[in-house]
Design a protein around this motif. Structure first.
Motif, PDB file in Angstrom:
ATOM      1  N   GLN A  52       0.822  -1.207   0.000  1.00 26.79           N
ATOM      2  CA  GLN A  52       0.000   0.000   0.000  1.00 26.79           C
ATOM      3  C   GLN A  52       0.857   1.258   0.000  1.00 26.79           C
ATOM      4  O   GLN A  52       0.573   2.223  -0.721  1.00 26.79           O
ATOM      5  CB  GLN A  52      -0.940  -0.013   1.211  1.00 26.79           C
ATOM      6  CG  GLN A  52      -2.069  -1.016   1.110  1.00 26.79           C
ATOM      7  CD  GLN A  52      -2.874  -1.106   2.399  1.00 26.79           C
ATOM      8  OE1 GLN A  52      -2.324  -1.119   3.500  1.00 26.79           O
ATOM      9  NE2 GLN A  52      -4.194  -1.168   2.261  1.00 26.79           N
ATOM     10  N   PHE A  53       1.912   1.256   0.800  1.00 34.11           N
ATOM     11  CA  PHE A  53       2.807   2.407   0.817  1.00 34.11           C
ATOM     12  C   PHE A  53       3.478   2.605  -0.540  1.00 34.11           C
ATOM     13  O   PHE A  53       3.646   3.734  -1.004  1.00 34.11           O
ATOM     14  CB  PHE A  53       3.867   2.240   1.904  1.00 34.11           C
ATOM     15  CG  PHE A  53       3.446   2.746   3.256  1.00 34.11           C
ATOM     16  CD1 PHE A  53       2.957   4.035   3.408  1.00 34.11           C
ATOM     17  CD2 PHE A  53       3.543   1.938   4.377  1.00 34.11           C
ATOM     18  CE1 PHE A  53       2.566   4.511   4.656  1.00 34.11           C
ATOM     19  CE2 PHE A  53       3.165   2.414   5.625  1.00 34.11           C
ATOM     20  CZ  PHE A  53       2.680   3.702   5.766  1.00 34.11           C
ATOM     21  N   ALA A  54       3.878   1.502  -1.171  1.00 34.12           N
ATOM     22  CA  ALA A  54       4.509   1.608  -2.493  1.00 34.12           C
ATOM     23  C   ALA A  54       3.542   2.220  -3.502  1.00 34.12           C
ATOM     24  O   ALA A  54       3.916   3.095  -4.299  1.00 34.12           O
ATOM     25  CB  ALA A  54       4.972   0.236  -2.960  1.00 34.12           C
ATOM     26  N   ALA A  55       2.295   1.778  -3.455  1.00 37.45           N
ATOM     27  CA  ALA A  55       1.286   2.323  -4.370  1.00 37.45           C
ATOM     28  C   ALA A  55       1.056   3.807  -4.093  1.00 37.45           C
ATOM     29  O   ALA A  55       0.908   4.614  -5.032  1.00 37.45           O
ATOM     30  CB  ALA A  55      -0.018   1.545  -4.229  1.00 37.45           C
ATOM     31  N   LEU A  56       1.041   4.182  -2.824  1.00 37.90           N
ATOM     32  CA  LEU A  56       0.835   5.583  -2.473  1.00 37.90           C
ATOM     33  C   LEU A  56       2.013   6.448  -2.911  1.00 37.90           C
ATOM     34  O   LEU A  56       1.828   7.602  -3.340  1.00 37.90           O
ATOM     35  CB  LEU A  56       0.612   5.720  -0.973  1.00 37.90           C
ATOM     36  CG  LEU A  56      -0.713   5.170  -0.439  1.00 37.90           C
ATOM     37  CD1 LEU A  56      -0.696   5.129   1.086  1.00 37.90           C
ATOM     38  CD2 LEU A  56      -1.879   6.024  -0.920  1.00 37.90           C
ATOM     39  N   ALA A  57       3.223   5.914  -2.799  1.00 39.13           N
ATOM     40  CA  ALA A  57       4.400   6.666  -3.250  1.00 39.13           C
ATOM     41  C   ALA A  57       4.336   6.917  -4.751  1.00 39.13           C
ATOM     42  O   ALA A  57       4.633   8.023  -5.228  1.00 39.13           O
ATOM     43  CB  ALA A  57       5.673   5.913  -2.885  1.00 39.13           C
ATOM     44  N   ILE A  58       3.936   5.896  -5.505  1.00 42.26           N
ATOM     45  CA  ILE A  58       3.791   6.060  -6.956  1.00 42.26           C
ATOM     46  C   ILE A  58       2.682   7.059  -7.262  1.00 42.26           C
ATOM     47  O   ILE A  58       2.804   7.909  -8.159  1.00 42.26           O
ATOM     48  CB  ILE A  58       3.504   4.699  -7.616  1.00 42.26           C
ATOM     49  CG1 ILE A  58       4.720   3.771  -7.450  1.00 42.26           C
ATOM     50  CG2 ILE A  58       3.158   4.864  -9.086  1.00 42.26           C
ATOM     51  CD1 ILE A  58       4.465   2.348  -7.881  1.00 42.26           C
ATOM     52  N   LEU A  59       1.592   6.975  -6.496  1.00 39.19           N
ATOM     53  CA  LEU A  59       0.485   7.910  -6.688  1.00 39.19           C
ATOM     54  C   LEU A  59       0.934   9.344  -6.405  1.00 39.19           C
ATOM     55  O   LEU A  59       0.553  10.280  -7.135  1.00 39.19           O
ATOM     56  CB  LEU A  59      -0.678   7.536  -5.766  1.00 39.19           C
ATOM     57  CG  LEU A  59      -1.919   8.439  -5.827  1.00 39.19           C
ATOM     58  CD1 LEU A  59      -2.523   8.427  -7.223  1.00 39.19           C
ATOM     59  CD2 LEU A  59      -2.947   7.991  -4.796  1.00 39.19           C
TER      60      LEU A  59
END
Length: 693
Positions: free
Chosen positions: A339-346
Motif C-alpha cells: 500500500q505504501f509503495a502504491a501511495l508513493a507512486i500515486l
C-alpha cells in the motif's frame, strides 16, 4: 523546502542574462535537478517506514543546502545587475510556493472532515493556521516530535521545512540589502559567524532540547547559510573545470557518499541534526562544487529519470505526506508495504500533474500579474486561517456524530499532565488527596500516564496521596536507547536522573512504588514476524510504531543490544526499588494491534453501526508478552507485588479473547493504552497491593 530546493534551477535558466565585472551568467545545471531527486526519494521512502531508508530524513538537509546556494546565486546576480527588489523576491516566492501548497491544503480539508476524530481535526485546524502563516515548524515543535507515530498521522507535518525556509528568507534578503554596500567580505564574514553560531547552538541543544534543535529556524539556519557561503566562494572561481579532473571526480564521489551513507545508517534514534547533519550537508556542498556534467557523478545525476523526478520534486514532497497520513488514519492498522509503495507512486503521479497544470502556469507573468498573485495569495490564506480557527474553536467538531457515537470515538482517557519540575532532573505531579498518609510513587512511561488519573481518584477516596514521577530518559534505569548511547552528555544526565529517582523513592513519606512500563517494547523492540516493533494481532491489526533499538553498557563500557543484558539491567533496576520500599510491578497491558476508535469511525463513515464487540486473540497476547513476563517473574523479593492486566481483559468476558470494546464500554484509547474505563479496572485490581501489611 521551497522553490530553491526543488524547481529553482529552472528559474535560473529562465532569467539567464549576461553580466559584467564579478557577476556571471547562470547556466542550467542538470545535476542539481538530479540531486534534488536523490534527496526527495529517500524522504518519501523514510515516511513509508522502510528500514533501508531509515535515515531518509537527511534529504531535507540536502534541500536546505541547495536552497541557500541557489537563492543566494539569484539574489547576488540581481543585485549586481540592478534587478533585485524585496517586493520582486517575495512575489517570486509566492508564485512558486503557494499554488501547489494551497491545492494540497484544499484537498486535505474534506478528507480530514470525514476521516479525522475530533482531537485529530482540532490538531489539523492548528496546522492549517500555522502553515498559512509559515510557522508550522514552531507548532510541531510545541506539540510533538517528528519521529513518533502521531506525527506520522499529521497530513501537514512536512510543511515544517517550509516554515524554516520562509523564516530564514524573511531576514536573509534584507541582510544582503543592508550589507551589500560594505562589500562581499563583510557579507561573507557575517554569514560565517551566523553559520558557526547556528551550528553550535544546534549541536548544543540536541542533548536537552532535541525538538527545538530539529524544528526551529535559528538552529537550522547554518545549513541554508552553508549553501549561501558556497555561492559566495564561487564568485571569483565559478568555472566547474577549474580543478584537475581527478580532484573533481574524487570529491564529487565523496560528496555523494556522504549523502547516501547516512540515508541507510541513520535512524529515528540518531541525535539529529547537529554534528550528525554534517555529512549530508558537506556532501551536498561537495557535489554542488565539484559535480559538473563533465564528471561521472554529474552525468549520473543528470540521467533522464533523475532529471524528471527533480523537476517535480517540490510537488512530490508536498503530496506524499498527506497521502501517507490519511492512509494511516483510514486504516485501523498500519498500511502494508504494498500500500505504501502504491501511495508513493500515486504521489509522484499527482505531482507530475499538479506541477504541469498548477505550478508552471502561476509562474508565468503573462497569466498572472503581480496584483493577481497578491490577491490570490491573501484570500486563500485568510480562508485557511478561518477554517483552521473554526476547527480549533469547535474542538474538532464532535457534533458530526450523535452523542452515543461520540462516546465510541472519544473515549475518556487520562489527560496529558504537565508535571511541575522539582529540579532540572525530575518532573513530579502530586496525585490523590493532600496529606502525607502512605504516599505512593508511580513511575514508568506512557503506560504509567494512562492510569495516573484513575489512581489519583482512588487515592483521594482513601485520603491518601502520591506522586507521578516522569523523566526525559529511558524508562528502565541502566538501559539506553540509541540517542542516549551516542551522546555522552545524555548518558551522564540519565545516570544522574536514575540516582535522583531512587533518592525520591527513598523519602520517608513514600511507602510504595508502582512501576508501569510497556515492558515488551522496551526489552524486545523487534517483532520478527513483521520485521517491525509493532504488535501484529494476525487478524488484520498491525501496530505502526517507530523502531528504536536499546541496549546497555557492561562493566567495561562495551555496548550491547542483547536481550539477556537488558533483562539483567531490568532485574537490577527493580531489585533496587524493592530493597527500599514495597514495589508493585504492573505487568504488560495486552496490546491490540489496531485502534478501536478507528474501527468505530470506519463503520460510521460507511453508514454502518459501530461494532458491538472488539477483541483480539489471548494466545497472541501471550506470545507477544511471554518473554517480558518471564523476566518480571524472575525478580524475587519479599517486597515485590504483581498486578497482571491480562487477568482483567483476557479470557474473562470471552473465552480465549482479550476484550477491547464491549457495547458502549471502550476499554482502550488506542492500540496499547487503556482508556479511563480500562484504567479504573486496573487500579481496582491494584489497590489491594497498596494496602499496608
Amino acid at each position: 523546502m521551497v522553490e530553491s530546493g526543488f524547481d529553482f534551477v529552472h528559474l535560473v535558466q529562465e532569467r539567464e542574462r549576461a553580466s559584467s565585472g564579478a557577476a556571471r551568467a547562470h547556466t542550467y545545471r542538470p545535476e542539481i535537478d538530479g540531486l534534488r531527486a536523490l534527496a526527495v526519494v529517500p524522504v518519501i521512502l523514510f515516511h513509508t517506514g522502510s528500514r533501508f531508508f531509515s535515515g531518509g530524513f537527511v534529504g531535507v538537509d540536502v534541500f536546505f543546502v541547495i536552497s541557500g546556494f541557489l537563492i543566494t546565486s539569484i539574489i547576488i546576480e540581481e543585485r549586481e545587475t540592478g534587478f533585485f527588489s524585496i517586493a520582486g523576491f517575495y512575489e517570486r516566492r509566492a508564485r512558486r510556493i503557494l499554488p501547489a501548497l494551497y491545492l494540497v491544503m484544499l484537498v486535505c480539508i474534506p478528507v480530514a472532515w470525514i476521516w479525522m476524530l475530533p482531537r485529530e481535526l482540532e490538531n489539523f485546524g492548528q496546522s492549517l493556521v500555522a502553515v498559512s502563516l509559515f510557522v508550522s515548524n514552531i507548532l510541531f515543535w510545541r506539540t510533538g516530535g517528528y519521529f513518533n507515530v502521531p506525527a506520522d498521522q499529521k497530513p501537514l507535518l512536512h510543511t515544517w521545512s517550509l516554515g524554516v525556509e520562509e523564516q530564514f528568507y524573511l531576514i536573509f534578503p534584507l541582510l544582503i540589502a543592508c550589507f551589500w554596500r560594505f562589500g562581499i567580505k563583510w557579507l561573507v564574514s557575517l554569514l560565517v559567524l551566523g553559520c558557526v553560531a547556528s551550528f553550535l547552538m544546534n549541536d548544543w541543544m540536541l542533548s536537552s532540547h532535541s525538538m527545538g534543535a530539529f524544528f526551529l529556524a535559528p538552529m537550522r539556519a547554518w545549513e541554508l547559510a552553508a549553501g549561501a557561503l558556497l555561492c559566495f566562494t564561487r564568485i571569483s572561481d565559478s568555472h566547474l573545470g577549474a580543478h584537475p579532473r581527478a580532484i573533481r571526480e574524487g570529491f564529487a564521489a565523496i560528496g555523494l557518499a556522504l549523502i547516501l551513507v547516512p540515508i541507510s545508517l541513520y535512524g529515528v534514534s540518531t541525535p539529529f541534526p547537529g554534528r550528525y547533519a554534517l555529512p549530508p550537508v558537506i556532501g551536498t556542498l561537495l557535489v554542488l562544487y565539484f559535480a559538473g556534467t563533465r564528471t561521472l557523478i554529474g552525468r549520473l545525476l543528470a540521467s533522464p529519470v533523475l532529471l524528471w523526478l527533480g523537476g517535480i520534486s517540490y510537488a512530490a514532497y508536498l503530496w506524499h505526506q498527506p497521502l501517507f497520513a490519511f492512509a494511516r488514519l483510514i486504516n485501523a492498522s498500519r498500511p502494508s508495504s504494498a500500500q505504501f509503495a502504491a501511495l508513493a507512486i500515486l504521489a509522484v503521479g499527482i505531482a507530475a500533474i499538479s506541477s504541469k497544470f498548477i505550478e508552471r502556469p502561476f509562474r508565468d507573468r503573462r497569466n498572472w500579474s503581480r496584483r493577481a498573485i497578491l490577491v490570490w495569495s491573501v484570500l486563500p490564506t485568510l480562508v485557511f486561517i478561518g477554517v483552521g480557527v473554526g476547527f480549533v474553536a469547535g474542538r474538532g467538531m464532535p457534533n458530526r456524530w450523535s452523542e452515543h457515537d461520540q462516546a465510541l470515538l472519544m473515549p475518556a482517557k487520562a489527560p496529558f499532565y504537565l508535571c511541575p519540575a522539582i529540579d532540572s532532573w525530575l518532573r513530579v505531579c502530586r496525585i490523590g488527596a493532600p496529606g502525607r498518609v502512605g504516599s505512593v510513587v508511580l513511575l514508568g512511561d506512557s503506560h504509567a500516564d494512562a492510569i495516573w488519573t484513575a489512581l489519583s481518584e482512588a487515592l483521594a477516596r482513601e485520603n491518601r496521596t502520591g506522586y507521578l514521577v516522569r523523566t526525559d530518559c529511558f524508562p528502565i534505569g541502566g538501559i539506553f536507547d540509541d540517542r542516549q548511547r551516542l551522546s555522552k552528555d545524555r548518558r551522564e544526565h540519565c545516570a544522574e536522573v536514575e540516582r535522583r529517582v531512587r533518592e525520591f523513592v527513598g523519602r520517608g513519606d513514600v511507602t510504595t512504588v508502582i512501576v508501569a512500563v510497556r515492558w515488551t517494547l522496551q526489552l524486545y523492540p523487534m517483532n520478527d514476524e513483521i520485521d517491525a516493533p509493532g504488535f501484529n494481532n494476525q487478524e488484520g491489526g498491525v501496530e505502526d510504531v517507530p523502531y528504536r533499538e536499546s541496549g546497555v553498557f557492561d562493566a567495561n563500557g562495551r555496548w550491547t543490544e542483547g536481550a539477556t543484558a537488558k533483562a539483567e539491567a531490568l532485574c537490577a533496576y527493580i531489585s533496587g526499588f524493592a530493597a527500599l520500599k514495597r514495589t508493585v510491578l504492573l505487568y504488560p497491558t495486552p496490546e491490540v494491534g489496531w485502534t478501536p476508535e478507528r474501527l468505530n469511525l470506519a463503520a460510521l463513515v460507511l453508514g454502518k453501526n459501530p461494532p458491538h464487540l472488539i477483541s483480539t486473540s489471548w494466545i497472541r497476547e501471550q506470545q507477544r508478552n511471554s518473554a517480558a513476563d518471564r523476566v518480571l517473574d524472575s525478580i524475587d523479593s519479599p517486597n515485590i507485588r504483581r498486578v497482571r492486566p491480562e487477568d482483567i481483559f483476557c479470557n474473562a468476558l470471552i473465552k480465549d479473547r482479550c476484550v477491547v470494546q464491549a457495547g458502549d464500554a471502550l476499554y482502550y484509547a488506542d492500540d496499547n493504552h487503556v482508556s479511563m474505563q480500562g484504567a479504573r479496572l486496573i487500579v481496582q485490581k491494584l489497590l489491594p497491593q497498596l494496602a499496608s501489611k
